[in-house]
Design a protein around this motif. Structure first.
Motif, mmCIF file in Angstrom:
data_model
loop_
_atom_site.group_PDB
_atom_site.id
_atom_site.type_symbol
_atom_site.label_atom_id
_atom_site.label_comp_id
_atom_site.label_asym_id
_atom_site.label_seq_id
_atom_site.Cartn_x
_atom_site.Cartn_y
_atom_site.Cartn_z
ATOM 1 N N PRO A 1 1.605 -1.813 -0.655
ATOM 2 C CA PRO A 1 1.709 -0.953 0.289
ATOM 3 C C PRO A 1 2.942 -1.008 1.440
ATOM 4 C CG PRO A 1 -0.598 -1.738 -0.094
ATOM 5 C CD PRO A 1 0.379 -2.556 -1.114
ATOM 6 N N GLU A 2 3.130 -2.195 1.472
ATOM 7 C CA GLU A 2 4.277 -2.488 2.467
ATOM 8 C C GLU A 2 5.545 -2.022 2.105
ATOM 9 O OE1 GLU A 2 5.596 -3.499 6.275
ATOM 10 O OE2 GLU A 2 3.451 -3.346 5.327
ATOM 11 N N THR A 3 5.830 -1.744 0.603
ATOM 12 C CA THR A 3 7.217 -1.338 0.171
ATOM 13 C C THR A 3 7.153 0.236 0.545
ATOM 14 O OG1 THR A 3 7.061 -2.729 -1.937
ATOM 15 C CG2 THR A 3 8.173 -0.715 -1.978
ATOM 16 N N LEU A 4 6.088 0.902 0.609
ATOM 17 C CA LEU A 4 6.116 2.288 1.230
ATOM 18 C C LEU A 4 6.342 2.240 2.791
ATOM 19 C CD1 LEU A 4 5.927 4.786 -0.961
ATOM 20 C CD2 LEU A 4 4.667 2.558 -1.731
ATOM 21 N N VAL A 5 6.035 1.393 3.341
ATOM 22 C CA VAL A 5 6.266 1.411 4.760
ATOM 23 C C VAL A 5 7.531 0.839 5.026
ATOM 24 C CG1 VAL A 5 5.641 0.034 6.904
ATOM 25 C CG2 VAL A 5 3.732 0.634 5.364
ATOM 26 N N GLU A 6 8.126 0.040 4.326
ATOM 27 C CA GLU A 6 9.572 -0.270 4.352
ATOM 28 C C GLU A 6 10.396 1.029 4.169
ATOM 29 O OE1 GLU A 6 10.807 -3.588 2.228
ATOM 30 O OE2 GLU A 6 9.103 -4.910 2.862
ATOM 31 N N GLY A 7 10.197 1.692 3.241
ATOM 32 C CA GLY A 7 10.949 2.879 2.800
ATOM 33 C C GLY A 7 11.030 3.871 4.040
ATOM 34 N N ASP B 1 -2.527 8.959 0.737
ATOM 35 C CA ASP B 1 -2.870 7.432 0.864
ATOM 36 C C ASP B 1 -1.654 6.606 0.424
ATOM 37 O OD1 ASP B 1 -5.501 7.899 1.786
ATOM 38 O OD2 ASP B 1 -6.263 8.072 -0.113
ATOM 39 N N CYS B 2 -0.624 7.033 0.665
ATOM 40 C CA CYS B 2 0.601 6.310 0.173
ATOM 41 C C CYS B 2 0.965 5.337 1.222
ATOM 42 C CB CYS B 2 1.754 7.026 -0.189
ATOM 43 S SG CYS B 2 1.418 8.229 -1.624
ATOM 44 N N GLY C 1 11.764 -1.304 -4.664
ATOM 45 C CA GLY C 1 10.974 -0.319 -4.508
ATOM 46 C C GLY C 1 11.150 0.721 -3.119
ATOM 47 N N SER C 2 11.473 -0.165 -2.134
ATOM 48 C CA SER C 2 11.763 0.661 -0.886
ATOM 49 C C SER C 2 12.974 1.383 -0.843
ATOM 50 C CB SER C 2 11.817 -0.153 0.514
ATOM 51 O OG SER C 2 12.915 -1.196 0.246
ATOM 52 N N ILE C 3 13.973 0.958 -1.630
ATOM 53 C CA ILE C 3 15.324 1.736 -1.899
ATOM 54 C C ILE C 3 15.076 2.799 -2.492
ATOM 55 C CG2 ILE C 3 17.640 1.609 -3.020
ATOM 56 C CD1 ILE C 3 17.612 -1.140 -2.221
#
Length: 510
Positions: free
Chosen positions: A313-319, A352-353, A278-280
């Protein structure tokens, strides 16, 4: 022992922490700190413990108040001083036999943004400890990763920092890649990090650290669909690193197709079945949009919004962490990338992403990061932030009637201002290559009752649009055909319409 295997099957010897699957000295934490719904308390409580005593007393860390304005000083700190101080506090753990001094010092900093740096530095310092000191070292690292002292985000960012500095670390600890991967495996198995953290390991570190062996016990179920049949299988997560280059190429191709079609279904379905990537997907979507038109940037923001419904939510933060930390390289290829990234960041927060405090909690890798964060903060602090950021990429066109109205406006402004460049940029931003025949038709019809000078302006514009690839050759041809089909009607207002059209064709082909 097989060739290339760590000594004792990866379970002992100099610079080892024990096997990744050896849980004899590992205390499992029932609470899943990596749960996307987990929220730490404003006051974090843990126990100060001594290696020589079973007594403990509660210690409290109070959250720091968020600033109302941001300047560069908010993120700046003395790296050399913190580096030196961290080493001193880690050494005290070994000389005094207690973690209390380290904990008290960490608490006194009151800056969460330093936690990943301290985690990375602590790991680096413990790498050169003797084998007899490894139990104490592991106890300290376990405390950092499992006792709510550091959040999963702090730890993940800490590992990212370690990877980036691996060449420097290996000067003093040649076996560092293997040790770090064993520490990562234990951290994931102990649920202080999720399995997604494994694929963040760079291929260079993975290969140097014998990742195919060290990470063999970190597994996850993966879903695939073959001929409409949904299959689930357990895979070794580390093995995915060996094919990560091909995976990224596939993701890039899917995103390009999305920007061409505007249909997100393919990207969404892939991400739903492969959440580990997801983050990729987020990172590549933004990177590919940096040098594209505003329509594609809007598509990117919308895709991020859709992904937030399927990813943790953390996936978006990682990205966005990856985008931020790589911004220095991105700016080399796209000089305005910093400003664009700040808009993507602010828009993601409004949608809100990303968590609303992301900017405050973000960490920097270089000065360009600070400029991006301050720009995003300034976009968000206005009262009209929500409304303005919803249209941060300009007005979006969603119907044929809207295109027609915009074409009409562009043509009127062109004849009034004679500004060819402005007309070209406006048409480029629309990004509707397959409907440009309508613009060609409208501008040719509009110039029928104008003078030769304006006729030449139209010819020059159409030639420029074709050269720049904004209007395809077949779209110009189709537009002229449509004008020809309508000549009888045009002749009622412009008797010489057929002659004018013939003259325009000659000029366009000259």
């Amino acid at each position: 022992m097989r060739p290339g295997e760590p000594k004792k099957g990866g379970g002992g010897g100099m610079f080892t922490w024990g096997r990744a699957d050896d849980m004899s000295n590992y205390k499992h934490i029932e609470e899943d700190l990596n749960d996307p719904n987990y929220e730490s308390d404003p006051s974090i409580e843990y126990h100060e413990s001594s290696l020589n005593s079973s007594s403990s007393k509660p210690v409290t860390i109070t959250s720091q108040a968020l600033p109302t304005s941001l300047t560069q000083e908010y993120w700046l700190f003395d790296h050399q001083e913190l580096r030196k101080e961290t080493r001193g506090k880690v050494d005290e753990v070994f000389t005094q036999g207690t973690y209390s001094g380290f904990i008290t010092w960490l608490r006194s900093l009151k800056r969460n943004k330093l936690h990943s740096y301290i985690f990375a530095r602590t790991v680096q310092v413990t790498l050169d400890k003797t084998e007899s000191e490894h139990e104490v070292a592991w106890g300290l690292l376990e405390l950092l990763s499992t006792a709510k002292l550091f959040t999963p985000r702090d730890i993940r960012r800490g590992f990212d920092r370690i990877y980036r500095n691996m060449n420097e670390i290996m000067i003093d600890a040649p076996n560092a890649p293997e040790i770090v991967l064993e520490l990562l495996a234990n951290t994931v198995i102990g649920k202080a990090l999720n399995t997604n953290s494994i694929i963040r390991v760079p291929s260079s570190v993975y290969n140097l650290g014998q990742g195919s062996y060290v990470l063999r016990n970190v597994k996850q179920e993966m879903v695939s669909v073959v001929d409409g049949v949904r299959n689930t299988q357990e895979i070794v997560v580390g093995d995915l690193i060996e094919t990560i280059a091909e995976t990224k190429e596939k993701i890039v191709e899917m995103i390009r197709e999305y920007y061409a079609s505007g249909v997100s279904e393919g990207v969404i379905e892939y991400t739903k079945m492969n959440k580990i990537y997801g983050s990729i997907v987020v990172r590549k979507a933004v990177e590919l949009a940096l040098d594209r038109n505003n329509k594609d940037k809007e598509l990117c923001s919308r895709l991020i919004g859709e992904l937030s419904g399927y990813c943790a939510p953390e996936t978006l933060v990682e990205g966005f962490d990856d985008i931020l930390w790589n911004s220095k390289e991105l700016i080399i290829d796209v000089p305005e990338a910093g400003d664009i990234i700040s808009k993507f960041l602010a828009r993601a927060i409004v949608d809100d992403c990303l968590p609303s405090n992301y900017i405050y909690e973000a960490e920097i890798m270089h000065d360009e990061n600070i400029e991006i964060l301050i720009s995003a903060f300034n976009l968000l602090k206005t009262k009209e932030a929500y409304t303005s950021l919803q249209s941060v990429w300009g007005p979006q066109v969603s119907s044929i009637d809207e295109f027609k109205q915009i074409f009409k406006t562009i043509i009127i402004e062109l004849f009034d201002s004679k500004d060819l460049k402005n007309a070209e940029e406006c048409l480029k931003e629309l990004a509707c290559k397959h409907y440009m025949h309508e613009f060609v038709k409208k501008i040719v019809e509009a110039v029928m009752d104008r003078d030769e000078n304006e006729e030449n302006i139209v010819v020059e514009l159409l030639k420029n649009l074709q050269i720049r690839g904004i209007v395809l050759e077949n779209q110009i041809a189709r537009g002229m055909e449509r004008v020809e089909e309508n000549l009888q009607q045009l002749a009622l207002d412009v008797p010489k319409a057929a002659d004018i059209l013939a003259r325009l064709k000659v000029k366009l082909n000259s």
